[in-house]
Design an enzyme around this catalytic site. Sequence first.
Site, PDB file in Angstrom:
ATOM      1  CD  GLU A  28      58.238  45.706  26.477  1.00  0.00           C
ATOM      2  OE1 GLU A  28      57.847  46.885  26.419  1.00  0.00           O
ATOM      3  OE2 GLU A  28      58.986  45.202  25.622  1.00  0.00           O
ATOM      4  CD  GLU A  83      70.700  41.573  24.430  1.00  0.00           C
ATOM      5  OE1 GLU A  83      71.555  40.744  24.793  1.00  0.00           O
ATOM      6  OE2 GLU A  83      69.646  41.239  23.871  1.00  0.00           O
TER       7      GLU A  83
END
Length: 188
Positions: free
Chosen positions: A87, A21
């Site tokens: 990630e 986010e």
Amino acid sequence: MDKKIGCLKVITGPMFAGKTEELLRHIHRLQRAKKKYLVFKPKIDNRHATSEVISHQNNKTDALIIGSVQEIEKYLNNDIETIFIDEIQFFSSEIASFLCNLTQQGYQIIAAGLDKNFRGEPFNETIKSFLALADCVEKLTAICQVCQNEASFSQRIINGQPARYHDPLVLVGGQENYEARCRSCYVI
């Protein structure tokens, strides 16, 4: 002509802390400023069958799926100012020095990833390198799903029970496999 000054920022913390986010917030700011950027995600992150970075709140942006650090280079051009990577812990440790070299060329790098694995240890050598080499580290916390205090651990849950220490390190998943936990509620 002024030389561009690059930097490396890492957004880190446990599962459900809002790392993606926050990455998306930075992307949206650049979109409003009409700046050129690239967004990458690792091929191993198969939670969504799509070429998008998607947060747990279902906010998203288009992304290029790559399997190795070398693939980033083929997308670079003089118009690109910022590189986003979600990630980051799923890439090999060579990505840290590769991205640091890009900062020397003036690129802004913003990467998001887990700081610790489900065992409560640094996720891997990749994240250790990033945390050491970063110009800026933004460490986020989540809310403990047991006591609702600040959480900095990712508790892996298998069949309703905490995973065992020697279970495989990587298990890509979301709420079906993980909970955010504070230090007191975290179990290994």
